[in-house]
Structure formats: C-alpha cells, structure tokens
Design an enzyme around this catalytic site. Structure first.
Site, PDB file in Angstrom:
ATOM      1  N   LEU A 165      17.746 -24.269  -7.463  1.00 25.12           N
ATOM      2  CA  LEU A 165      18.666 -25.044  -6.634  1.00 25.12           C
ATOM      3  C   LEU A 165      18.692 -24.486  -5.219  1.00 25.12           C
ATOM      4  O   LEU A 165      18.590 -23.270  -5.027  1.00 25.12           O
ATOM      5  CB  LEU A 165      20.074 -25.012  -7.226  1.00 25.12           C
ATOM      6  CG  LEU A 165      20.249 -25.688  -8.584  1.00 25.12           C
ATOM      7  CD1 LEU A 165      21.724 -25.700  -8.974  1.00 25.12           C
ATOM      8  CD2 LEU A 165      19.700 -27.110  -8.570  1.00 25.12           C
ATOM      9  N   GLY A 186      17.069 -22.639 -11.341  1.00 32.45           N
ATOM     10  CA  GLY A 186      16.869 -24.077 -11.493  1.00 32.45           C
ATOM     11  C   GLY A 186      15.406 -24.453 -11.740  1.00 32.45           C
ATOM     12  O   GLY A 186      15.119 -25.442 -12.424  1.00 32.45           O
ATOM     13  N   ASN A 218      18.038 -16.390 -13.806  1.00 30.49           N
ATOM     14  CA  ASN A 218      18.608 -15.222 -13.129  1.00 30.49           C
ATOM     15  C   ASN A 218      19.950 -15.514 -12.471  1.00 30.49           C
ATOM     16  O   ASN A 218      20.384 -14.790 -11.582  1.00 30.49           O
ATOM     17  CB  ASN A 218      17.617 -14.714 -12.071  1.00 30.49           C
ATOM     18  CG  ASN A 218      17.344 -15.754 -11.004  1.00 30.49           C
ATOM     19  OD1 ASN A 218      17.196 -16.925 -11.314  1.00 30.49           O
ATOM     20  ND2 ASN A 218      17.283 -15.348  -9.758  1.00 30.49           N
ATOM     21  N   GLU A 219      20.623 -16.573 -12.916  1.00 30.02           N
ATOM     22  CA  GLU A 219      21.874 -16.995 -12.281  1.00 30.02           C
ATOM     23  C   GLU A 219      22.881 -15.863 -12.103  1.00 30.02           C
ATOM     24  O   GLU A 219      23.538 -15.775 -11.071  1.00 30.02           O
ATOM     25  CB  GLU A 219      22.530 -18.135 -13.092  1.00 30.02           C
ATOM     26  CG  GLU A 219      21.977 -19.520 -12.814  1.00 30.02           C
ATOM     27  CD  GLU A 219      20.636 -19.781 -13.484  1.00 30.02           C
ATOM     28  OE1 GLU A 219      20.077 -18.867 -14.122  1.00 30.02           O
ATOM     29  OE2 GLU A 219      20.136 -20.920 -13.360  1.00 30.02           O
TER      30      GLU A 219
HETATM   31  N1  CO8 Z   1      17.663 -21.908  -1.845  1.00 27.89           N
HETATM   32  C1  CO8 Z   1      17.566 -21.951  -0.503  1.00 27.89           C
HETATM   33  N2  CO8 Z   1      16.601 -21.330   0.189  1.00 27.89           N
HETATM   34  C2  CO8 Z   1      15.684 -20.624  -0.500  1.00 27.89           C
HETATM   35  C3  CO8 Z   1      15.725 -20.532  -1.907  1.00 27.89           C
HETATM   36  C4  CO8 Z   1      16.766 -21.220  -2.591  1.00 27.89           C
HETATM   37  N3  CO8 Z   1      16.879 -21.206  -3.932  1.00 27.89           N
HETATM   38  N4  CO8 Z   1      14.699 -19.773  -2.314  1.00 27.89           N
HETATM   39  C5  CO8 Z   1      14.023 -19.402  -1.216  1.00 27.89           C
HETATM   40  N5  CO8 Z   1      14.620 -19.922  -0.110  1.00 27.89           N
HETATM   41  C6  CO8 Z   1      14.158 -19.768   1.282  1.00 27.89           C
HETATM   42  C7  CO8 Z   1      14.122 -18.315   1.735  1.00 27.89           C
HETATM   43  O1  CO8 Z   1      15.367 -17.905   2.213  1.00 27.89           O
HETATM   44  C8  CO8 Z   1      13.082 -18.371   2.820  1.00 27.89           C
HETATM   45  O2  CO8 Z   1      13.691 -18.940   3.965  1.00 27.89           O
HETATM   46  P1  CO8 Z   1      13.277 -18.440   5.449  1.00 27.89           P
HETATM   47  O3  CO8 Z   1      11.808 -18.663   5.545  1.00 27.89           O
HETATM   48  O4  CO8 Z   1      14.116 -19.266   6.344  1.00 27.89           O
HETATM   49  O5  CO8 Z   1      13.645 -16.964   5.477  1.00 27.89           O
HETATM   50  C9  CO8 Z   1      12.093 -19.401   2.298  1.00 27.89           C
HETATM   51  O6  CO8 Z   1      12.804 -20.187   1.345  1.00 27.89           O
HETATM   52  C10 CO8 Z   1      10.876 -18.820   1.626  1.00 27.89           C
HETATM   53  O7  CO8 Z   1      11.285 -17.887   0.656  1.00 27.89           O
HETATM   54  P2  CO8 Z   1      10.677 -16.387   0.590  1.00 27.89           P
HETATM   55  O8  CO8 Z   1      10.242 -15.947   1.931  1.00 27.89           O
HETATM   56  O9  CO8 Z   1      11.664 -15.559  -0.145  1.00 27.89           O
HETATM   57  O10 CO8 Z   1       9.368 -16.658  -0.297  1.00 27.89           O
HETATM   58  P3  CO8 Z   1       8.634 -15.644  -1.268  1.00 27.89           P
HETATM   59  O11 CO8 Z   1       7.342 -16.297  -1.622  1.00 27.89           O
HETATM   60  O12 CO8 Z   1       8.613 -14.272  -0.695  1.00 27.89           O
HETATM   61  O13 CO8 Z   1       9.569 -15.584  -2.580  1.00 27.89           O
HETATM   62  C11 CO8 Z   1      10.949 -16.554  -4.295  1.00 27.89           C
HETATM   63  C12 CO8 Z   1       9.761 -16.732  -3.352  1.00 27.89           C
HETATM   64  C13 CO8 Z   1      10.618 -15.468  -5.328  1.00 27.89           C
HETATM   65  C14 CO8 Z   1      11.197 -17.862  -4.993  1.00 27.89           C
HETATM   66  C15 CO8 Z   1      12.180 -16.080  -3.481  1.00 27.89           C
HETATM   67  O14 CO8 Z   1      12.341 -16.966  -2.375  1.00 27.89           O
HETATM   68  C16 CO8 Z   1      13.449 -16.063  -4.245  1.00 27.89           C
HETATM   69  O15 CO8 Z   1      13.699 -15.165  -5.036  1.00 27.89           O
HETATM   70  N6  CO8 Z   1      14.300 -17.072  -4.006  1.00 27.89           N
HETATM   71  C17 CO8 Z   1      15.593 -17.194  -4.632  1.00 27.89           C
HETATM   72  C18 CO8 Z   1      15.424 -17.744  -5.978  1.00 27.89           C
HETATM   73  C19 CO8 Z   1      16.731 -17.876  -6.678  1.00 27.89           C
HETATM   74  O16 CO8 Z   1      17.399 -16.910  -7.010  1.00 27.89           O
HETATM   75  N7  CO8 Z   1      17.124 -19.095  -6.901  1.00 27.89           N
HETATM   76  C20 CO8 Z   1      18.368 -19.381  -7.532  1.00 27.89           C
HETATM   77  C21 CO8 Z   1      18.908 -20.665  -7.029  1.00 27.89           C
HETATM   78  S1  CO8 Z   1      20.424 -21.008  -7.823  1.00 27.89           S
HETATM   79  C22 CO8 Z   1      20.047 -21.972  -9.140  1.00 27.89           C
HETATM   80  O17 CO8 Z   1      18.985 -22.509  -9.248  1.00 27.89           O
HETATM   81  C23 CO8 Z   1      21.173 -22.103 -10.141  1.00 27.89           C
HETATM   82  C24 CO8 Z   1      21.014 -23.164 -11.232  1.00 27.89           C
HETATM   83  C25 CO8 Z   1      22.248 -23.227 -12.099  1.00 27.89           C
HETATM   84  C26 CO8 Z   1      23.513 -23.195 -11.286  1.00 27.89           C
HETATM   85  C27 CO8 Z   1      24.778 -22.920 -12.060  1.00 27.89           C
HETATM   86  C28 CO8 Z   1      25.980 -22.909 -11.144  1.00 27.89           C
HETATM   87  C29 CO8 Z   1      27.287 -22.688 -11.826  1.00 27.89           C
END
Ligand code: CO8
Length: 256
Positions: free
Chosen positions: A66, A111, A133-134
């Site tokens: 998400l 997500g 990993n929520e």
């Molecule tokens: N949301 C918004 N922006 C994001 C997200 C995200 N989930 N993931 C990455 N981005 C952004 C980064 O901030 C970065 O932005 P910028 O270039 O402006 O700095 C850009 O995307 C690229 O990301 P990275 O540079 O980090 O790319 P890498 O290739 O180094 O890493 C990863 C990729 C491993 C995917 C890393 O970006 C990461 O760990 N992202 C976070 C992933 C995460 O924890 N997602 C959880 C989202 S929450 C969710 O899905 C919950 C579902 C259920 C909800 C229940 C609620 C009650």
C-alpha cells in the site's frame, strides 16, 4: 486507463498478463488500486480469458504494498475509499474464477504479499523479499489477509510471521511454502506452469477453488464493513501516525 499497468492478452492460450509499471515502487494508491481492480473484474467476467498472470516491469520491485502516503495524515473520505477499494481488489483476486498466478520478479512486502497471496500460484525471483511486515510499520494486517496467509503456510508459521512482521527471502519463502517456485524468469515460468493448470476443465478447477476458499471469502464479506470501520478509526490515531511518520522517514533516509 492509467499508464501504470498494461494488459497483454494472448488469444490463443486465453492467458492475460497484467504488468504493473507504476514508478518508483508499484505502491498501491487509491487510483492505481481502482484501475487494477476494474481490469481484474473485467477479465473475471470475460469468457475468452482462462488465466491471469500478475507481474511488474520494475527491475527490483513487484509491489511495495500500500502507498504509505495514503495512510499518513489522511483525508477521511479518501481513506475510506482507499480501504474499500483494497478490500474490493482482494475479493476480485481471491474469488476469481480464473487461474491467477503471481510472477514475483522483485520485492513484495505487506500489500504486495497480500496481492500475491490472493492468487493461486506464486513464482519468485531469487533473493528478493516477501512477507506480511505490517507490524514493522506499527499497523496490523487485516483478518482476511491473515486468513489467506494461514491457508497457505499454516496457523503456527503465520502467527509467528505476522507478529514479527517477517520479510523472507525467496529462498526462505519457498521453504515455508509462502511461494511455490523460484525462477530467474518468473513470468516465463508462470506461463509454462499455467499450461498445466489449463489442461483441467475450468468448471471443475474453479468449483474446487471455491470449495477451498469459500469460508474465507464469506467471512471477509460478512466482516468487511466492520473491518472498514476499524481501519478508518485506527489509522488516524496519534500513535499510529507517529509510527508511520517514523517509518517513512527511515525509508527516505536509508539511501543517504
Ligand atoms: N509507499 C509509499 N512510497 C513507497 C513505498 C510505499 N509502500 N515503498 C517505497 N516507496 C518509495 C520510497 O520512499 C522511495 O521514494 P523516493 O525515491 O522518493 O525516496 C521510492 O518508493 C523507491 O523506494 P526505494 O528507494 O526504497 O527502493 P528500493 O528498491 O531500495 O527498495 C523496497 C524497495 C524494499 C520495496 C522498499 O522501498 C521498501 O521497503 N518499501 C516499504 C515497503 C513496505 O513496508 N510497505 C508496506 C506498505 S503498508 C501495507 O501494504 C499494509 C497493508 C495492510 C494494511 C493494514 C492497515 C491496518
């Protein structure tokens, strides 16, 4: 349609490949989920379509889950729509009458993992990570995602993985059956595997799938209103906002 994904339908095989291409991370914001969901619902109703493969055109990310910005300092109406659409796309995938596969050619946290878990078969590229990993973000995966995880890896493993917010490498994920195969070319591998599934008569395979998943789908439909109410109350809480803010800061500063 948005330019954030493309659909390539093979008329001969009846298999449609949906390729997500929303830079930088295929993170799921409201509009992206809405468009993807509509495309999947349309394919679900198309007679000529027998199989769907989800994949990504980004070099190292299947989907980052998400879009955290939808949950950070949210606007109430939009937050409600956002979660409703996420519930909707999950239902469209989890109860799809088609054979649905994930060609996970990059990271697939939270997500992204929920989407992959809603398909019938998962093939992943080595070394990338997947998991629910929520809890690492200070939030809680919804009960229906948890149910689908349990159905795939079992109660004990699921409880452990969810509480600790575990992200597994593809190799570890294969060991616990979170994914089904590892391949350097997950899309080709899914296309090959799909041919095995399409040898079976669709009606028998689909009814068997519904028999297996029916209780989870019914539970989700019964609980979805309450789940939505919980989500829109939970996310704006001060502590949750602080945790999300810190997680976002860490995400941004990781590279510096
Ligand atoms: N949301 C918004 N922006 C994001 C997200 C995200 N989930 N993931 C990455 N981005 C952004 C980064 O901030 C970065 O932005 P910028 O270039 O402006 O700095 C850009 O995307 C690229 O990301 P990275 O540079 O980090 O790319 P890498 O290739 O180094 O890493 C990863 C990729 C491993 C995917 C890393 O970006 C990461 O760990 N992202 C976070 C992933 C995460 O924890 N997602 C959880 C989202 S929450 C969710 O899905 C919950 C579902 C259920 C909800 C229940 C609620 C009650």
């Amino acid at each position: 349609l948005l330019d954030d994904f493309s659909i390539n339908a093979n008329e001969k095989t009846g298999v449609s490949v949906i390729t997500m291409s929303k830079t930088p991370a295929n993170s799921l914001n409201l509009e992206f989920i809405q468009e993807l969901s509509m495309a999947i619902q349309k394919l679900n109703m198309e007679k000529s379509c027998r199989g769907i493969i989800l994949t990504s055109s980004l070099p190292s990310i299947f989907s980052a889950g998400l879009d955290i910005l939808e949950m950070y300092q949210p606007e109430p109406d939009r937050l409600e729509k956002f979660w409703t659409e996420f519930q909707e796309i999950w239902l469209a995938l989890y109860s799809s009458p088609k054979t649905v596969m994930s060609a996970i050619n990059g990271h697939s946290p939270a997500g992204g993992c929920i989407i992959a878990l809603a398909t019938d078969y998962r093939i992943m590229k080595p070394k990338f990570t997947i998991g629910l990993n929520e809890t690492m973000l200070g939030i809680v995966a919804p009960f229906w995602a948890e149910d689908s995880m349990k159905a795939v890896i079992g109660q004990r493993r699921s409880e452990y993985s969810l509480q600790l917010g575990k992200l597994y490498t593809a190799e570890e994920a294969l060991q616990i059956n979170l994914i089904d195969e590892i391949s350097d070319n997950p899309l080709q591998a899914c296309e090959d595997e799909m041919m095995n599934w399409l040898k079976l008569p669709d009606h028998a395979r689909t009814l068997t799938k519904f028999q297996n998943r029916g209780h989870i789908i019914e539970k989700m439909k019964k609980g979805r209103k309450e789940d939505l109410e919980k989500f829109v109350k939970f996310i704006p809480r001060e502590g949750i906002q602080m945790a999300l803010g810190t997680y976002l800061d860490n995400l941004k500063s990781r590279k510096k």
